[in-house]
Design a protein around this motif. Structure first.
Motif, mmCIF file in Angstrom:
data_model
loop_
_atom_site.group_PDB
_atom_site.id
_atom_site.type_symbol
_atom_site.label_atom_id
_atom_site.label_comp_id
_atom_site.label_asym_id
_atom_site.label_seq_id
_atom_site.Cartn_x
_atom_site.Cartn_y
_atom_site.Cartn_z
ATOM 1 N N LEU A 84 2.582 4.592 6.798
ATOM 2 C CA LEU A 84 1.553 5.164 5.937
ATOM 3 C C LEU A 84 1.197 6.579 6.348
ATOM 4 C CD1 LEU A 84 0.048 4.255 3.454
ATOM 5 C CD2 LEU A 84 -1.773 3.367 4.915
ATOM 6 N N ARG A 85 1.070 6.830 7.642
ATOM 7 C CA ARG A 85 0.722 8.181 8.073
ATOM 8 C C ARG A 85 1.849 9.169 7.809
ATOM 9 N NH1 ARG A 85 1.272 6.205 14.141
ATOM 10 N NH2 ARG A 85 3.277 7.124 14.720
ATOM 11 N N GLU A 86 3.080 8.660 7.616
ATOM 12 C CA GLU A 86 4.232 9.524 7.353
ATOM 13 C C GLU A 86 4.684 9.436 5.894
ATOM 14 O OE1 GLU A 86 7.136 8.260 10.184
ATOM 15 O OE2 GLU A 86 5.857 8.762 11.912
ATOM 16 N N ALA A 87 3.802 8.945 5.013
ATOM 17 C CA ALA A 87 4.176 8.760 3.605
ATOM 18 C C ALA A 87 4.119 10.054 2.802
ATOM 19 C CB ALA A 87 3.271 7.715 2.961
ATOM 20 N N GLY A 88 3.568 11.137 3.376
ATOM 21 C CA GLY A 88 3.471 12.410 2.680
ATOM 22 C C GLY A 88 4.503 13.408 3.163
ATOM 23 N N PRO A 89 4.391 14.658 2.747
ATOM 24 C CA PRO A 89 5.388 15.680 3.089
ATOM 25 C C PRO A 89 5.281 16.209 4.519
ATOM 26 C CG PRO A 89 3.653 16.623 1.739
ATOM 27 C CD PRO A 89 3.389 15.148 1.792
ATOM 28 N N HIS A 134 -5.260 7.747 8.768
ATOM 29 C CA HIS A 134 -3.870 7.982 8.369
ATOM 30 C C HIS A 134 -3.667 9.421 7.900
ATOM 31 C CE1 HIS A 134 -3.503 3.510 8.370
ATOM 32 N NE2 HIS A 134 -2.319 3.836 8.832
ATOM 33 N N LEU A 135 -4.638 9.999 7.226
ATOM 34 C CA LEU A 135 -4.523 11.414 6.863
ATOM 35 C C LEU A 135 -4.411 12.293 8.095
ATOM 36 C CD1 LEU A 135 -7.141 11.744 3.972
ATOM 37 C CD2 LEU A 135 -4.664 12.060 3.766
ATOM 38 N N LEU A 136 -5.110 11.903 9.161
ATOM 39 C CA LEU A 136 -5.140 12.692 10.397
ATOM 40 C C LEU A 136 -3.962 12.384 11.321
ATOM 41 C CD1 LEU A 136 -8.966 12.423 11.009
ATOM 42 C CD2 LEU A 136 -7.725 14.571 10.684
ATOM 43 N N GLY A 137 -3.074 11.480 10.904
ATOM 44 C CA GLY A 137 -1.854 11.242 11.663
ATOM 45 C C GLY A 137 -1.897 10.066 12.607
ATOM 46 N N GLU A 138 -2.920 9.212 12.505
ATOM 47 C CA GLU A 138 -2.972 7.998 13.311
ATOM 48 C C GLU A 138 -2.698 6.788 12.432
ATOM 49 O OE1 GLU A 138 -5.731 7.494 16.605
ATOM 50 O OE2 GLU A 138 -6.794 9.283 15.927
ATOM 51 N N GLY A 139 -2.509 5.623 13.092
ATOM 52 C CA GLY A 139 -2.336 4.398 12.340
ATOM 53 C C GLY A 139 -0.881 4.012 12.144
ATOM 54 N N ALA A 140 -0.599 3.254 11.095
ATOM 55 C CA ALA A 140 0.735 2.732 10.832
ATOM 56 C C ALA A 140 1.696 3.861 10.469
ATOM 57 C CB ALA A 140 0.669 1.710 9.699
ATOM 58 N N PRO A 141 2.840 3.973 11.135
ATOM 59 C CA PRO A 141 3.773 5.071 10.843
ATOM 60 C C PRO A 141 4.198 5.117 9.375
ATOM 61 C CG PRO A 141 4.412 3.934 12.861
ATOM 62 C CD PRO A 141 3.309 3.124 12.246
ATOM 63 N N VAL A 144 0.835 -1.201 0.000
ATOM 64 C CA VAL A 144 0.000 0.000 0.000
ATOM 65 C C VAL A 144 0.872 1.254 0.000
ATOM 66 C CG1 VAL A 144 -1.665 1.340 1.335
ATOM 67 C CG2 VAL A 144 -1.994 -1.119 1.061
ATOM 68 N N VAL A 145 1.902 1.262 0.810
ATOM 69 C CA VAL A 145 2.806 2.418 0.849
ATOM 70 C C VAL A 145 3.465 2.630 -0.510
ATOM 71 C CG1 VAL A 145 4.928 3.329 1.868
ATOM 72 C CG2 VAL A 145 3.232 2.226 3.327
ATOM 73 N N GLU A 146 3.852 1.547 -1.155
ATOM 74 C CA GLU A 146 4.467 1.647 -2.491
ATOM 75 C C GLU A 146 3.500 2.278 -3.485
ATOM 76 O OE1 GLU A 146 5.826 -1.557 -5.880
ATOM 77 O OE2 GLU A 146 6.332 -1.998 -3.797
ATOM 78 N N VAL A 147 2.240 1.849 -3.448
ATOM 79 C CA VAL A 147 1.243 2.415 -4.356
ATOM 80 C C VAL A 147 0.999 3.886 -4.037
ATOM 81 C CG1 VAL A 147 -1.170 2.317 -5.080
ATOM 82 C CG2 VAL A 147 0.139 0.202 -4.826
ATOM 83 N N VAL A 148 0.890 4.220 -2.755
ATOM 84 C CA VAL A 148 0.671 5.613 -2.351
ATOM 85 C C VAL A 148 1.790 6.507 -2.890
ATOM 86 C CG1 VAL A 148 0.699 7.158 -0.338
ATOM 87 C CG2 VAL A 148 -0.755 5.117 -0.343
ATOM 88 N N ARG A 149 3.004 6.061 -2.785
ATOM 89 C CA ARG A 149 4.130 6.870 -3.268
ATOM 90 C C ARG A 149 4.116 6.988 -4.795
ATOM 91 N NH1 ARG A 149 8.525 4.385 1.032
ATOM 92 N NH2 ARG A 149 8.045 5.851 2.734
#
Length: 303
Positions: free
Chosen positions: A153-158, A144-151, A70-75
């Motif tokens: 994924l929640r840290e996959a953005g800027p 994850h957008l709000l900063g909870e969950g798997a690090p 999922v992280v790979e796809v998000v990136r």
């Protein structure tokens, strides 16, 4: 100069409940999405698809299924959408499961930190690995957008969190699907959210509420992304969603009218369409109906 949309397909089932959604971009194209948009006066180019990611289970990580994938796809989505934005086009992203919206928002926030999100979805997706039963990351997007969950994924953005609650308006969710943990997060974040039951109550004009919803978001944000999950529609009316909601959600006509209202907003800066499962549509009639609604909505914007 005419507004230019750029179609980007994300044929991914990395974060979802079962197979089928990886076929959605091809099905939408086969139903004439690009040609019908152009006939309606919409300027659109086709950027093709990201790599296909089929469905699989992850027995080793039952509370966060396929997290690395999922992280790979998000990136990959963030990179693809970023290229569209840098070319000055408006992304029309067709998935694929709801986790692709994390990548879409990552691209926007990297360029315009004040971007908002209108989450037009039958679920609020406020699960986290610690409270999930399924472990499906598709059910955890807003968390994850709000900063909870798997690090990872929640840290996959800027930035983390990628969005604060003031940057989100949720519209059309089914409260019966929320659960205790979701209700707790909804209250704690004080998310601006309007359920399908509120929208279909006697005397309520859903399109007027849709107009009010985007105006609330636009009051504080120069631009917003619209996330449109087809499971916001009652599956009795349109059984196309990967995760069906039978006798729940919005009537199909109401949902499509609200979609058109959202697409008419001047601040709309991108559209993400998720959860379309062509395996539920053997003769293509449901996908054809959806394409017609998208053409009507974006054609209204072109007018």
């Amino acid at each position: 100069m005419a507004e230019e949309f750029a179609l980007l397909g994300v044929p991914s089932c990395a974060g979802t409940h079962g197979p089928g959604q990886e076929k959605a971009p091809a099905a939408l194209r086969s139903a004439g999405l690009v040609e019908r948009l152009r006939a309606a006066g919409v300027t659109v180019t086709d950027r093709g698809d990201l790599p296909v990611v089929p469905f699989r289970t992850d027995p080793v990580h039952r509370d966060r299924q396929n997290l690395p994938l999922v992280v790979e796809v998000v990136r990959a989505v963030a990179k693809g959408v970023g290229a569209v934005l840098d070319d000055g086009a408006v992304p029309l992203v067709v998935g694929g499961d709801c986790t692709i919206t994390l990548g879409v928002l990552a691209a926007y926030i990297a360029r315009w930190p004040g971007t908002g999100l209108l989450y037009f979805d039958g679920d609020l997706d406020l699960s986290v690995p610690e409270t999930t039963r399924s472990g499906i990351l598709d059910t955890m997007v807003l968390s994850h957008l709000l900063g909870e969950g798997a690090p990872e994924l929640r840290e996959a953005g800027p930035r983390t969190p990628l969005l604060g609650p003031e940057g989100i308006v949720a519209f059309g969710y089914e409260p019966a699907e929320l659960g205790a943990a979701g209700r707790e997060r909804l209250g704690r974040y004080r998310l601006r959210a309007l359920s399908c039951t509120e929208l279909t109550a006697p005397g309520v004009d859903p399109v007027a509420e849709a107009r009010a919803a985007w105006r609330v978001l636009a009051a504080d944000h120069e631009r917003f992304v619209l996330h449109f999950d087809v499971d916001v529609i009652d599956s009795v009316d349109l059984p196309l969603a990967n995760f069906p909601h039978f006798n729940e959600g919005l009537p199909v006509g109401v949902a499509f009218d609200c979609l058109a209202e959202f697409c008419a907003a001047p601040q709309l800066a991108g559209l993400v369409v998720t959860e379309v499962n062509p395996d539920r549509d053997p003769d293509g009639a449901l996908v054809d109906t959806l394409v017609g609604a998208l053409v009507r909505a974006l054609g209204r914007r072109a007018d």
